[in-house]
Write a protein that holds these residues in place. Structure first.
Motif, short mmCIF file in Angstrom:
data_model
loop_
_atom_site.label_atom_id
_atom_site.label_comp_id
_atom_site.label_asym_id
_atom_site.label_seq_id
_atom_site.Cartn_x
_atom_site.Cartn_y
_atom_site.Cartn_z
N LEU A 21 0.82 -1.21 0.00
CA LEU A 21 0.00 0.00 0.00
C LEU A 21 0.86 1.26 0.00
N ILE A 22 0.32 2.33 -0.60
CA ILE A 22 1.04 3.61 -0.64
C ILE A 22 1.33 4.12 0.76
N SER A 23 0.39 3.94 1.68
CA SER A 23 0.58 4.41 3.05
C SER A 23 1.82 3.80 3.69
N ARG A 24 2.07 2.53 3.41
CA ARG A 24 3.26 1.86 3.96
C ARG A 24 4.53 2.44 3.35
N VAL A 25 4.52 2.66 2.05
CA VAL A 25 5.71 3.20 1.39
C VAL A 25 6.02 4.60 1.90
N ILE A 26 4.97 5.42 2.08
CA ILE A 26 5.16 6.78 2.59
C ILE A 26 5.78 6.74 3.98
N GLU A 27 5.27 5.87 4.82
CA GLU A 27 5.78 5.75 6.19
C GLU A 27 7.25 5.36 6.20
N GLU A 28 7.62 4.38 5.38
CA GLU A 28 9.00 3.93 5.32
C GLU A 28 9.90 5.01 4.71
N PHE A 29 9.39 5.69 3.69
CA PHE A 29 10.17 6.74 3.01
C PHE A 29 10.49 7.89 3.96
N LEU A 30 9.49 8.35 4.71
CA LEU A 30 9.69 9.45 5.65
C LEU A 30 10.66 9.04 6.76
N ALA A 31 10.55 7.81 7.21
CA ALA A 31 11.47 7.32 8.24
C ALA A 31 12.91 7.30 7.72
N ALA A 32 13.08 6.93 6.46
CA ALA A 32 14.41 6.90 5.86
C ALA A 32 14.99 8.31 5.75
N LYS A 33 14.15 9.26 5.34
CA LYS A 33 14.61 10.64 5.21
C LYS A 33 14.97 11.24 6.57
N LYS A 34 14.20 10.87 7.58
CA LYS A 34 14.51 11.34 8.94
C LYS A 34 15.84 10.75 9.40
N GLN A 35 16.06 9.49 9.08
CA GLN A 35 17.32 8.84 9.43
C GLN A 35 18.50 9.47 8.68
N ASP A 36 18.23 10.00 7.49
CA ASP A 36 19.26 10.69 6.72
C ASP A 36 19.55 12.10 7.25
N ARG A 37 18.83 12.48 8.32
CA ARG A 37 19.02 13.77 8.98
C ARG A 37 18.68 14.95 8.07
N MET A 38 17.63 14.82 7.30
CA MET A 38 17.15 15.94 6.51
C MET A 38 16.57 16.99 7.46
N SER A 39 16.50 18.24 7.00
CA SER A 39 16.05 19.33 7.87
C SER A 39 14.60 19.13 8.28
N THR A 40 14.25 19.69 9.43
CA THR A 40 12.88 19.60 9.94
C THR A 40 11.90 20.23 8.96
N HIS A 41 12.28 21.35 8.40
CA HIS A 41 11.41 22.04 7.42
C HIS A 41 11.15 21.16 6.21
N TYR A 42 12.19 20.53 5.69
CA TYR A 42 12.04 19.66 4.52
C TYR A 42 11.15 18.47 4.84
N LEU A 43 11.35 17.88 6.01
CA LEU A 43 10.56 16.72 6.41
C LEU A 43 9.08 17.07 6.55
N LYS A 44 8.80 18.24 7.12
CA LYS A 44 7.40 18.67 7.28
C LYS A 44 6.75 18.89 5.92
N SER A 45 7.48 19.50 5.01
CA SER A 45 6.96 19.72 3.66
C SER A 45 6.71 18.40 2.95
N LEU A 46 7.66 17.49 3.07
CA LEU A 46 7.54 16.17 2.46
C LEU A 46 6.34 15.42 3.03
N GLN A 47 6.21 15.43 4.34
CA GLN A 47 5.11 14.73 5.00
C GLN A 47 3.76 15.30 4.60
#
Length: 318
Positions: free
Chosen positions: A47-73
């Motif tokens: 499901l897309i919801s699962r991919v989104i959850e995993e993708f955001l977790a990966a980006k957070k682990q990559d230490r992307m900025s808080t602003h970028y993560l919020k926009s992405l989410q």
């Protein structure tokens, strides 16, 4: 023949007829073979919801900025709600319809598509889509963006605004106008990053839009405006400050173009230093954008007037 599958004859016939109706002249066995070929090497039913959850977790682990993560989410959450099914079943037409559903500018639509493409690229890399085929998102092209109209303040307009502003609004006005920080960057800025002794503002990776450290010089007039202020904690303790600024401008009969303070700073700064590369480094932008949109917008005389705006108790050193 049907006994191993536990299917009655009528069920098998009904399913066969439905397939024939959908396939038209295409052979059923050919379609099944193609499906099996495509399904090899990737996990179906994700499901897309699962991919989104995993993708955001990966980006957070990559230490992307808080602003970028919020926009992405924010963008991907909207996408997932609009298309809640399996990611492998999403079509290019569905993505295009989602992008067109909102009355977005070319820039905003391209930004949304860019993030969806990142999601689908992650899904393919993770084995949720065929490895050797373009994703549904990749089939879409970005909309052509016309030249951006850069709206800026005149020096006399900014001076009128700053003279009328109460002390609580001065940090945003001064840092935006004389250092060119984005509103979102100012909102995340702590006074500890503003070093008047060394005459720099240090934007750490988590504060800058580009998720990379940036050093912005503090001009003489910016230092003069900031020196008398109490500099502890956040530069903007409450977000309502930005609303108050636009209301103040309106009360003075001034229009507030989009990103007016930042656009003004870049325009006047490049007139002073005459280097798109230097201003791009200070502003956290690309030299191409700086050169294309800001070069020759203002004169050196106007720039000197801009960076010569001082508090009443000070005089310009320019």
């Amino acid at each position: 023949m049907l006994e191993p599958f536990g299917l009655p004859l009528v069920t098998a016939v009904e399913e066969y007829v439905q397939c024939r109706r959908k396939l038209g002249e295409t052979s059923l066995i050919t379609s099944v073979d193609e499906h099996v070929r495509r399904s090899k090497g990737f996990t179906t039913g994700v499901l897309i919801s699962r991919v989104i959850e995993e993708f955001l977790a990966a980006k957070k682990q990559d230490r992307m900025s808080t602003h970028y993560l919020k926009s992405l989410q924010s963008i991907l959450k909207q996408f997932g709600q609009a298309l809640p099914g399996e990611i492998a079943r999403v079509t290019t037409q569905q993505i295009d319809a989602w992008l067109r559903a909102g009355d977005y500018s070319a820039v905003t639509r391209n930004n949304r598509l860019k993030r969806v493409k990142l999601l689908f690229g992650y899904a393919r890399q993770s084995g949720y889509l065929p490895k050797r085929e373009p994703t549904a998102a990749e089939e879409l092209k970005h909309r052509k963006q016309g030249d951006t109209d850069v709206g800026i303040f005149k020096p006399e307009e900014l001076e009128l605004l700053m003279r009328a502003a109460p002390a609580a609004l001065i940090p945003v006005l001064a840092i935006g106008a004389f250092a060119g920080l984005r509103a979102a960057e100012i909102a995340r800025l702590d006074w500890s990053a503003v070093d008047l002794g060394r005459r720099i503002i240090e934007l750490r990776a988590g504060q800058a839009k580009t998720a990379s450290r940036r050093i912005v010089p503090i001009s003489d007039n910016l230092a003069a405006w900031l020196s008398p202020l109490e500099r502890q904690g956040l530069v903007v303790p409450e977000k309502v400050v930005f609303v108050k600024i636009t209301k103040l401008a309106k009360s003075l009969g001034l229009e507030w173009p989009h990103n007016a303070l930042r656009h003004s700073y870049i325009s006047y700064r490049i007139a002073v230093v005459q280097s798109a590369a230097q201003v791009a480094l200070e502003a956290g932008n690309s030299p191409t954008i700086i050169f294309k949109h800001y070069r020759e917008l203002v004169t050196k005389e106007a720039a000197a007037q801009w960076f010569g705006i001082m508090p009443k108790t000070c005089t310009s050193t320019l």
